[in-house]
Structure formats: C-alpha cells, structure tokens
Design an enzyme around this catalytic site. Sequence first.
Site, PDB file in Angstrom:
ATOM      1  N   TYR A 133       0.851  -1.193   0.000  1.00  0.00           N
ATOM      2  CA  TYR A 133       0.000   0.000   0.000  1.00  0.00           C
ATOM      3  C   TYR A 133       0.884   1.239   0.000  1.00  0.00           C
ATOM      4  O   TYR A 133       1.860   1.307   0.740  1.00  0.00           O
ATOM      5  CB  TYR A 133      -0.899   0.012   1.242  1.00  0.00           C
ATOM      6  CG  TYR A 133      -1.792   1.230   1.351  1.00  0.00           C
ATOM      7  CD1 TYR A 133      -2.823   1.451   0.429  1.00  0.00           C
ATOM      8  CD2 TYR A 133      -1.611   2.177   2.371  1.00  0.00           C
ATOM      9  CE1 TYR A 133      -3.643   2.566   0.531  1.00  0.00           C
ATOM     10  CE2 TYR A 133      -2.437   3.292   2.476  1.00  0.00           C
ATOM     11  CZ  TYR A 133      -3.446   3.487   1.553  1.00  0.00           C
ATOM     12  OH  TYR A 133      -4.264   4.592   1.645  1.00  0.00           O
ATOM     13  N   ASP A 159       9.346   2.732   0.100  1.00  0.00           N
ATOM     14  CA  ASP A 159       8.298   3.367   0.889  1.00  0.00           C
ATOM     15  C   ASP A 159       8.488   2.909   2.337  1.00  0.00           C
ATOM     16  O   ASP A 159       8.088   1.803   2.710  1.00  0.00           O
ATOM     17  CB  ASP A 159       6.920   2.973   0.349  1.00  0.00           C
ATOM     18  CG  ASP A 159       5.783   3.654   1.116  1.00  0.00           C
ATOM     19  OD1 ASP A 159       6.064   4.281   2.160  1.00  0.00           O
ATOM     20  OD2 ASP A 159       4.626   3.565   0.662  1.00  0.00           O
ATOM     21  N   LYS A 205       3.687   8.611   8.907  1.00  0.00           N
ATOM     22  CA  LYS A 205       3.374   8.062  10.233  1.00  0.00           C
ATOM     23  C   LYS A 205       4.432   8.387  11.296  1.00  0.00           C
ATOM     24  O   LYS A 205       4.357   9.386  11.989  1.00  0.00           O
ATOM     25  CB  LYS A 205       3.159   6.547  10.109  1.00  0.00           C
ATOM     26  CG  LYS A 205       1.982   6.223   9.175  1.00  0.00           C
ATOM     27  CD  LYS A 205       1.643   4.747   9.109  1.00  0.00           C
ATOM     28  CE  LYS A 205       0.379   4.519   8.286  1.00  0.00           C
ATOM     29  NZ  LYS A 205       0.575   3.872   6.998  1.00  0.00           N
TER      30      LYS A 205
HETATM   31  C1  LIG Z   1       0.004   4.363   5.661  1.00  0.00           C
HETATM   32  C2  LIG Z   1       0.895   4.187   4.495  1.00  0.00           C
HETATM   33  C3  LIG Z   1       0.924   5.117   3.454  1.00  0.00           C
HETATM   34  C4  LIG Z   1      -0.038   6.283   3.394  1.00  0.00           C
HETATM   35  O1  LIG Z   1       0.176   7.181   4.434  1.00  0.00           O
HETATM   36  P1  LIG Z   1      -1.035   8.161   4.870  1.00  0.00           P
HETATM   37  O2  LIG Z   1      -0.380   9.050   5.884  1.00  0.00           O
HETATM   38  O3  LIG Z   1      -2.094   7.292   5.433  1.00  0.00           O
HETATM   39  O4  LIG Z   1      -1.463   8.900   3.668  1.00  0.00           O
HETATM   40  C5  LIG Z   1       1.842   4.950   2.445  1.00  0.00           C
HETATM   41  N1  LIG Z   1       2.705   3.932   2.445  1.00  0.00           N
HETATM   42  C6  LIG Z   1       2.717   3.003   3.427  1.00  0.00           C
HETATM   43  C7  LIG Z   1       3.720   1.906   3.384  1.00  0.00           C
HETATM   44  C8  LIG Z   1       1.799   3.090   4.479  1.00  0.00           C
HETATM   45  O5  LIG Z   1       1.791   2.157   5.425  1.00  0.00           O
END
Ligand SMILES: *Cc1c(COP(=O)(O)O)cnc(C)c1O
Length: 425
Positions: free
Chosen positions: A143, A238, A266
């Site tokens: 994601y 990511d 986060k």
């Molecule tokens: C949560 C998440 C996102 C998106 O971050 P948001 O702050 O919710 O927009 C992108 N990449 C990864 C790996 C995530 O866990």
Amino acid sequence: MTTNSERLFQEAVKVIPGGVNSPVRAFGSIGSTPRFIKCANGAYIYDEDDNKYIDYVGSWGPMILGHNQKAVLEAVTEACKMGLSYGAATAAEVEMAKLVCELVPSIEMVRMVNSGTEAVMSAIRVARGYTQRNKIIKFTGCYHGHSDGLLVKAGSGVMTAGVPDSLGVPAGCTQDTLSAVYNDLESVKEHFKRCGEEIAAIIVEPVAANMGVVPPEPGFLEGLRSICDEYGALLIFDEVITGFRLGIDGAQGYYGIKPDLTTFGKIISGGMPVGAYGGRREIMEVVSPVGGVYQAGTLSGNPIAMAAGLTQLTILKEHPEYYKTLNENAEWFFGEIEKTVAEAGLPYQVNHVGSIGSLFFTGEKVRDYDSAKTSDTKAFAEYCNYMLNHGIYLAPAQFEAMFLSMAHSKEILEETLQTMKQYFL
Ligand SMILES: *Cc1c(COP(=O)(O)O)cnc(C)c1O
C-alpha cells in the site's frame, strides 16, 4: 445497553461516510463497530466507555516511544505557544531536514509534506521527472496511499496496464502502473524485458506491512536494486512504516540496500500529520523551485509537527539501545505467539521483522499477497473481537501489523500472551 462508542458511531454514520475518517477504523472486516478513543498513555488507550486496552496499533506506527511520551508532549506544548502555523520558512524545518539526512545515509535532500500518500505521490512525480519516463512498478498487496495512480487492482505479470481499483479513478491514471508479485523477481524482470526503457521507478515496501507483515526474502531487495541499476530506473523505498522503526536508518539500514528515493510518514512526526520524501541531491534538485517538478504544501513543515518529529527522532538517535530492546522483546513476544498457536494445534503463521509482526490465520507460508489471502478472516475476526473484549486493542483486520513500542514492557506483553492463551488453549 448502548455503549458510548455505539451511540457515537450511530451519530457518526449520519455525518461521516461510514462513520470514520479512514476506512479501516470502521471495523467492518471484523464485523464489529469502532471503539471511540478518548485518550492514550504509554502502551494503553482508553475508550469513551472508560475501557482500558493494551494498544498494538500505536496510531499505525508513530508511537514507537509509547503514547504521550513526556519529552515529545513538552516539545509540542512549547511549540504551540509560539503560534500554530506561519506558512513561512522556520529553523525547525532546517533542523529536521539535517537530522533526516544525517540519520538516513541515502538521503541528501528531503522535502516535508503532510501525509504518506502525499510523500509517495510526490516521490513518483520526481522519479518520472528525473528519468523522463512514465511507467512505474508496484507490488500487489503493498500500500502506498490513496493517490490515483497507485490504486490498481491486483494484476498478472503479463498485464501491460494497471486497472483502477477504486471508482473515480480514470483508467488513464493507472495505465502506467505495472503490478508485480512481492518476493518474485521474475515478475519484475518480465516487465523490464518488455518495456524497461519506459520504467521510471520501482516502488516497494522494503518490509511489506499492509498485507500483514511480509518480510523480503533474501535476494529480493538486492535484486530490485540491480534491475534498477541495469535499466536506469529509480528504486523507491516506501518506509512509511519501516522508517525509524526497524532501526534509526529504517529498512535500508536493516538490509543494507540503498534506494534512490525514500518516503516517510506516520512515525516521522510522532503522531502529527506529516510525511516526507528524500534522496540523492541530483534527483531531489528536480523539485520546484529549483527544478521543473512542481510540488507544494501550505502547511508542510508545520512548526508543531516539526517539534514532535524532531524530539522523537532525537530521542531515538540518542538511544540506539531502544531498538535493541524493542527488537529483543518482539523476538520473544512473536515467538511466544507462535508457540501458543502451535500448542493449540493450529498451523497459523507468524511473520515478524523487528517490532512489527502479524499472526496469519493460515497454514501457508505467507510470502506475498496470494498466500496472505489464504488466511481465514472469519477466524481472525472472532479472535480479534475476543481480544478487544478482553482489553487488547489489535488492528481490526487480518492484513495489518501489530506495532510494539518502548512502553510495551515485558509485563504488558506477558499479560497480552495470557489473554491469547485463554483464547487459543
Ligand atoms: C500508511 C501508508 C501510506 C499512506 O500514508 P497516509 O499518511 O495514510 O497517507 C503509504 N505507504 C505506506 C507503506 C503506508 O503504510
């Protein structure tokens, strides 16, 4: 009797789609309704009915020091007194950028944004601008936020264009998103053989944590690195979940692989709404106002958020032993979960890397999206609801991680294991 949470949810669904501001909070996948949270402290959260829970969500990762860590709280409180936002350059942003560059060796320049979604969306624009290529590869089950181009359906390796996985995303927005299979280098090579010269970047969660926790197998990340080098594509890690969690230098330090660009979210700001993307100087210099890739944000680098992030990251930097404690506690904790399910005669799989992990309700080894999907989500839902009703707050979905923090003492972890044993044995 109606609980306060139930009453709030009844009100919420009238004025907020699904009653929540982010879908997983609706508890739909465990056939339940959300607990409305009133406050949190250390390893605990408390709901509007004054139920106390040991929290394994930790705001989905940011609370690595525990909720309401004293120094972070103080820094935020002090920053508030200076004004909430100026929309202008501040010293804290410079300090934050210098700290991120110091902590993460692959990063020479960094831009702050307001969410992980924004960080990834921007990093991809930069990769495309820098390489002057359009296509990207993403792995099914990873994601990367909810931007149009990344909401693609699980695809087969031979597909030449991504198909939108959400209403409202025009096919044109995903036509340059190619899907590959996590831990399967062949599925990546297939794309590169067909159109390697058009691929701007591979984006990957270096430890997948949005299909439950799925570690990279030996050679997978190395393989991605060398494919990118061979074809002149960029490798984007990511690290929204893994950054500053697996270690101060994230998954890239943990596995010793240098990506070209990295995205954070986060955890980078200790619970404030922040994201960031960064990488090599020559790449980051394509970003406006230096270069031609436009990216902006009115509240980006917000002083309150910077105060929280700087304080948390500085504490983590000054206490490398925290990672040792976290990882050792997690090793023991997830090991005990494994023993418990085995003792119960269940073939369930436990995956964990450092302080994140998942219990998959399946007998199949979970190494990608398809194997994760063999999990018995009904059985998970029953377990999750039991835990919730016995004071343990787990992510309300099978395909999410459990997050440990420095506030999760051995005693707290032991109490959690006892509740699991009550359920399984
Ligand atoms: C949560 C998440 C996102 C998106 O971050 P948001 O702050 O919710 O927009 C992108 N990449 C990864 C790996 C995530 O866990």
